[in-house]
Write a protein that holds these residues in place. Structure first.
Motif, mmCIF file in Angstrom:
data_model
loop_
_atom_site.group_PDB
_atom_site.id
_atom_site.type_symbol
_atom_site.label_atom_id
_atom_site.label_comp_id
_atom_site.label_asym_id
_atom_site.label_seq_id
_atom_site.Cartn_x
_atom_site.Cartn_y
_atom_site.Cartn_z
ATOM 1 N N LYS A 120 -47.631 -5.214 -17.737
ATOM 2 C CA LYS A 120 -49.066 -5.154 -17.427
ATOM 3 C C LYS A 120 -49.377 -5.871 -16.128
ATOM 4 O O LYS A 120 -50.178 -5.411 -15.315
ATOM 5 N N TYR A 121 -48.707 -7.001 -15.939
ATOM 6 C CA TYR A 121 -48.913 -7.778 -14.716
ATOM 7 C C TYR A 121 -48.539 -6.962 -13.480
ATOM 8 O O TYR A 121 -49.236 -6.977 -12.469
ATOM 9 N N LEU A 122 -47.432 -6.215 -13.587
ATOM 10 C CA LEU A 122 -46.973 -5.443 -12.431
ATOM 11 C C LEU A 122 -47.738 -4.128 -12.297
ATOM 12 O O LEU A 122 -47.845 -3.567 -11.209
ATOM 13 N N GLY A 123 -48.212 -3.626 -13.407
ATOM 14 C CA GLY A 123 -49.077 -2.452 -13.370
ATOM 15 C C GLY A 123 -48.407 -1.131 -13.040
ATOM 16 O O GLY A 123 -49.063 -0.176 -12.620
ATOM 17 N N GLY A 124 -47.098 -1.038 -13.229
ATOM 18 C CA GLY A 124 -46.394 0.223 -12.948
ATOM 19 C C GLY A 124 -45.431 0.558 -14.066
ATOM 20 O O GLY A 124 -45.840 0.698 -15.222
ATOM 21 N N ALA A 125 -44.144 0.660 -13.693
ATOM 22 C CA ALA A 125 -43.111 1.075 -14.644
ATOM 23 C C ALA A 125 -43.122 0.214 -15.909
ATOM 24 O O ALA A 125 -43.496 -0.964 -15.885
ATOM 25 N N LYS A 126 -42.713 0.855 -17.007
ATOM 26 C CA LYS A 126 -42.615 0.163 -18.286
ATOM 27 C C LYS A 126 -41.258 -0.547 -18.345
ATOM 28 O O LYS A 126 -40.206 0.104 -18.254
ATOM 29 N N ILE A 127 -41.293 -1.852 -18.475
ATOM 30 C CA ILE A 127 -40.054 -2.623 -18.343
ATOM 31 C C ILE A 127 -39.522 -3.119 -19.680
ATOM 32 O O ILE A 127 -40.239 -3.766 -20.457
ATOM 33 N N TYR A 128 -38.278 -2.775 -19.924
ATOM 34 C CA TYR A 128 -37.551 -3.297 -21.091
ATOM 35 C C TYR A 128 -36.499 -4.287 -20.610
ATOM 36 O O TYR A 128 -35.875 -4.084 -19.558
ATOM 37 N N LEU A 129 -36.299 -5.316 -21.400
ATOM 38 C CA LEU A 129 -35.246 -6.285 -21.074
ATOM 39 C C LEU A 129 -34.137 -6.192 -22.111
ATOM 40 O O LEU A 129 -34.406 -6.273 -23.320
ATOM 41 N N LYS A 130 -32.919 -5.999 -21.641
ATOM 42 C CA LYS A 130 -31.777 -6.032 -22.559
ATOM 43 C C LYS A 130 -31.384 -7.494 -22.676
ATOM 44 O O LYS A 130 -30.939 -8.118 -21.704
ATOM 45 N N ARG A 131 -31.560 -8.034 -23.888
ATOM 46 C CA ARG A 131 -31.508 -9.477 -24.067
ATOM 47 C C ARG A 131 -30.097 -10.021 -24.292
ATOM 48 O O ARG A 131 -29.790 -10.603 -25.336
#
Lengths: 398, 262
Positions: free
Chosen positions: A70-81
Motif C-alpha cells: 500500500k505504501y508503494l502503491g503499485g505491484a502486489k508484494i509477497y515476501l518469501k520468508r
C-alpha cells in the motif's frame, strides 16, 4: 522441463566446469559420484525432507506484505520468508543437504567459508546436530562486522578461523577453505556455501535451494491462482536467487531479477556488482564472471553487506544473464540501508542487509508497476546480525 | 629440440639428477629478480620455474603468496614477466625456463597471444596449477610451439588417472610431493616412493618432484627415486629473510644452491 543445465561435466553453457589443482581432483570426483548417487536416492531425499520439516520448520511462509504494498502503491508484494528458517536464513537448506551427503560419504570433518556468517552458523548448526568436527573460515573484517554470528558459531562448537589475507572478506575465506581441503582431503568435506566453486557444487547447492522456489510455486498458486509476474532476489554468489529462480526458469512469463551489491556505486571502485562490471575468468574452481583487472588479478570487492561482498558469481547466473532469461541489476549501500529501515517500520520485519538489496529493488520499482503485478521478493535472511553494522553507520551505541 | 629435453638428456648422460628452483617474477623487484635468475643458473640450477604472481594463489602457502603480493605491488604484470625472460635470454640461452602460473592470467590475456609470446620470449615449459588434465585441451595450440605443457600428478592421483595424464607427457612430469599447499609440509620420501615409481613405469619423460623439498638433504632422499627436485618456498624465504641486504642475500643463496650440488 526444457532447461537442462548443467551438462555431465558441470557446464552451464560455457560457464562452470572443474578448475582445481590436481590434488583436489580426486576429492571432487568422489563428490561428483556421491552426489549423483544421493540425488536419486529416496532414502537420502526422505531424510533431508524430514529435517527440512521438523528441524528447519519448512515450508517457510509466503507472506503478503500489505503495508509495504500500500505504501508503494503499485505491484502486489509477497515476501518469501526464508528469514524464519531455523538459523535465520536460507543457508540451512543446503547445509542440511550437504551434511547428510558428507555423512553418507563417511567424512568426519567439515570445513566451510562464510561471509556474513549465515552460512557459517548454518554449517556449525548442522555439525552440532550430526556430531561432526567443524572448522569455519571467515575474513577478519567480516568477523568484526558480523560479531553476533561469529559468537554463535563458537557457541555451536565450531572452530572459527580468522582469515588475514587479501581483503580479509569472503573471497579470502573461500581460498583459505580450499587450501584446507587440499591439505586434509582424506577425512574432510568442504561444505560450500553458495552456487559456486567447481562442479558439482553449483548444481548441488541449487538443487538443495530449489525447495524455496518449489514452495513459492505451490503457495502462490493457492493464494493467487497464478504464477508471479516477477521474482526478486539478492545475488552475491547467488544461492538464494538460484533457489527461488530455478523452478521458474521454464515459465517465461515470470521475470527473474537478481540484485547485486553496488556498494558505493558501480562507477566507483567500491562495489561487488560482478555481472555489471566483471569479465569472464576462471577462479575458485569455475569459469564465470569476476571483478578483475586487465591482467586477470582479482579485485577486492566492497559492499555494506558481508554476504554479497564477493568478486564472482555462480556460473548458472552467468548463463541466465547471457541468455537473457534473468535480468541483473544493482542496488547501492544507501538504498539497501533505507530498505532495511523501511521493511522494519512497515512490516515489523528486520531484513538481513543482503536481503535488503532485494527489498530495495522492490521499493524502487513497485510504484511504477500495475496493481495486478505480483512480485515475490526472497527475504533470504533476517537482520539481527546486522544491527551492529547499521548502528555504527547511524552513530548508535549498542 | 626443446631446451628442457636437451637439459635432461645431458643430465642423464652424466648420470645426474636435475636441480631446479622456483623464483617469483618481480620479487623482490624486477631488477633483483633478473639478477636472481642469473645467480641461480650460474650456481648449478638446471632449469628455472618462474612464477607469475596471482592475487589469490590457491595452491600456494604464505611464503610464496607474500612474494607474489609484493611483486604485484611493485608492478608485476604478464607483459613485464615476458620482458624479464627476454632480458634473461639476452645472455643465457641454455637454461630452460618453465612458466608457472594460474589459469585466469592466461585466460584473460588471451590464450593464443599468450602462447605465442611465451614462445617468442624464450619460455620452454608451461605449468598451470589450476588447470586439470580434462581442461588442458584449452591450451591445445601449444603444440605449434616448442613449449612443453607440464602435467602435474599428486599423491592422491590414482593409477588409472596417472596413466592417462602421463600418456603423452612432454618435458617432464611434475610430481606434487605433499597433500597440501607450498611451503607447509615436508615431503615424506617413504610415502611418495611408490607413486613416483609407478609414474616412471608409465612414461619416459623425467619425473621431477616439487612441494615440501626444503633443503639438499630432502632433495637427496627424493632423488633416490625421482629424476630431480624443485625447491621453492625455502629459497623465497631466504630472499625475504635478507631483503634489506642484497649482498648478503646473494651470498646466502649461493651457499644454499651449492649444497644441492654436493
Amino acid at each position: 522441463m526444457n532447461y537442462n543445465y548443467p551438462n555431465k561435466n558441470g557446464y552451464f553453457g560455457e560457464f562452470g566446469g572443474i578448475f582445481a589443482a590436481e590434488t583436489l581432483i580426486p576429492a571432487i570426483k568422489e563428490l561428483v559420484s556421491a552426489w549423483d548417487e544421493a540425488k536419486n536416492s529416496k532414502d537420502f531425499l526422505d531424510e533431508l525432507n524430514y529435517y527440512h520439516k521438523n528441524y528447519t520448520g519448512r515450508p517457510s511462509n509466503l507472506y503478503y506484505a500489505e503495508r509495504l504494498t500500500k505504501y508503494l502503491g503499485g505491484a502486489k508484494i509477497y515476501l518469501k520468508r526464508e528469514d524464519l528458517n531455523h538459523t535465520g536464513a536460507h543457508k540451512i537448506n543446503h547445509c542440511l543437504g550437504q551434511i547428510l551427503l558428507a555423512k553418507r560419504m563417511g567424512k568426519t570433518r567439515i570445513i566451510a567459508e562464510t561471509g556474513a556468517g549465515q552460512h557459517g552458523v548454518a554449517t556449525a548448526t548442522v555439525c552440532a546436530l550430526f556430531n561432526m568436527k567443524c572448522v569455519v573460515y571467515q575474513g577478519e573484517i567480516d568477523i568484526e562486522r558480523q560479531k553476533p554470528n561469529a559468537f554463535r558459531m563458537k557457541l555451536l562448537g565450531a572452530d572459527l578461523i580468522p582469515v588475514k589475507d587479501g581483503s580479509r572478506t569472503l573471497k579470502d575465506a573461500v581460498t583459505a577453505a580450499m587450501q584446507d581441503w587440499v591439505s586434509n582431503i582424506d577425512n574432510t568435506y568442504y561444505l560450500l556455501g553458495s552456487v559456486m566453486g567447481p562442479h558439482p557444487y553449483p548444481e548441488m547447492v541449487r538443487t538443495f535451494q530449489s525447495i524455496v522456489g518449489e514452495e513459492v510455486k505451490e503457495q502462490i498458486l493457492k493464494l493467487e491462482n497464478r504464477l508471479p509476474d516477477s521474482i526478486v532476489a539478492c545475488v552475491g554468489g547467488g544461492s538464494n536467487a538460484i533457489g527461488i529462480f530455478h523452478p521458474f526458469i521454464d515459465y517465461k512469463n515470470t521475470e527473474l531479477i537478481g540484485v547485486e551489491a553496488a556498494g558505493l556505486g558501480i562507477d566507483t571502485k567500491k562495489h561487488a556488482a560482478t555481472l555489471a562490471k566483471g569479465k569472464k575468468g576462471v577462479f575458485h574452481g569455475m569459469l564465470s564472471y569476476f571483478i578483475q583487472d586487465e591482467d586477470g588479478q582479482i579485485i577486492e570487492p566492497y559492499s555494506i553487506s558481508a554476504g554479497l561482498d564477493y568478486p564472482g558469481i555462480g556460473p548458472e547466473h552467468a548463463l541466465l544473464r547471457d541468455t537473457k532469461r534473468a535480468k541483473y541489476t544493482a542496488i547501492n549501500d544507501s538504498e539497501a540501508l533505507d530498505a532495511f529501515y523501511k521493511l522494519s517500520e512497515l512490516e515489523g520485519i528486520i531484513p538481513a542487509l543482503e536481503s535488503s538489496h532485494a527489498v530495495a529493488y522492490a521499493i524502487k520499482t513497485a510504484p511504477k508497476l500495475p496493481k495486478d503485478h505480483i512480485m515475490v521478493v526472497n527475504l533470504s535472511g533476517r537482520g539481527d546480525k546486522d544491527i551492529f553494522t547499521v548502528g555504527k553507520i547511524k552513530g548508535v551505541e549498542l | 629440440m626443446n631446451l628442457l629435453d636437451k637439459t635432461f638428456d645431458n643430465l642423464k648422460k652424466e648420470n645426474k639428477k636435475a636441480f631446479s628452483v622456483f623464483l617469483m617474477a618481480g620479487y623482490p623487484d624486477y631488477t633483483t629478480s633478473l639478477e636472481l635468475m642469473h645467480l641461480c643458473s650460474n650456481n648449478g640450477v638446471d632449469f628455472i620455474e618462474l612464477g607469475m604472481a596471482f592475487s589469490d594463489p590457491s595452491a600456494d602457502g604464505a611464503i610464496i603468496k607474500m612474494a607474489g603480493d609484493i611483486a604485484l605491488n611493485r608492478g608485476a604484470k604478464i607483459k613485464k614477466t615476458l620482458d624479464l625472460i627476454k632480458e634473461y635470454r639476452k645472455t643465457n640461452k641454455t637454461t630452460p625456463i618453465v612458466w608457472m602460473g594460474y589459469f585466469n592470467s592466461i585466460f584473460n590475456y588471451g590464450i593464443e597471444n599468450f602462447l605465442q609470446e611465451l614462445n617468442s620470449n624464450g619460455v620452454n615449459g608451461l605449468l598451470v596449477v589450476d588447470l586439470p588434465f580434462e581442461e588442458q585441451k584449452r591450451l591445445k595450440s601449444i603444440e605449434q610451439y616448442d613449449i612443453s605443457l607440464i602435467p602435474l600428478i599428486s599423491p592422491v592421483t590414482d593409477n588409472e588417472r596417472t596413466k592417462e595424464i602421463v600418456l603423452n607427457a612432454k618435458g617432464f612430469v611434475y610430481f606434487v610431493s605433499i597433500k597440501g599447499i607450498t611451503g607447509t609440509k615436508e615431503a615424506q620420501s617413504k610415502e611418495i616412493e611408490n607413486r613416483i615409481q609407478f609414474i616412471k613405469s608409465n612414461t619416459n619423460v623425467p619425473v621431477i618432484a616439487g612441494f615440501g623439498i626444503n633443503d639438499a638433504k630432502k632433495a637427496a632422499q627424493i632423488n633416490k627415486f625421482a629424476d630431480g627436485t624443485i625447491t621453492g618456498s625455502a629459497l623465497v624465504k631466504l630472499i625475504s629473510d635478507n631483503i634489506h641486504d642484497k649482498k648478503e642475500m646473494f651470498l646466502k643463496i649461493e651457499e644454499f644452491l651449492q649444497t644441492f650440488k654436493k
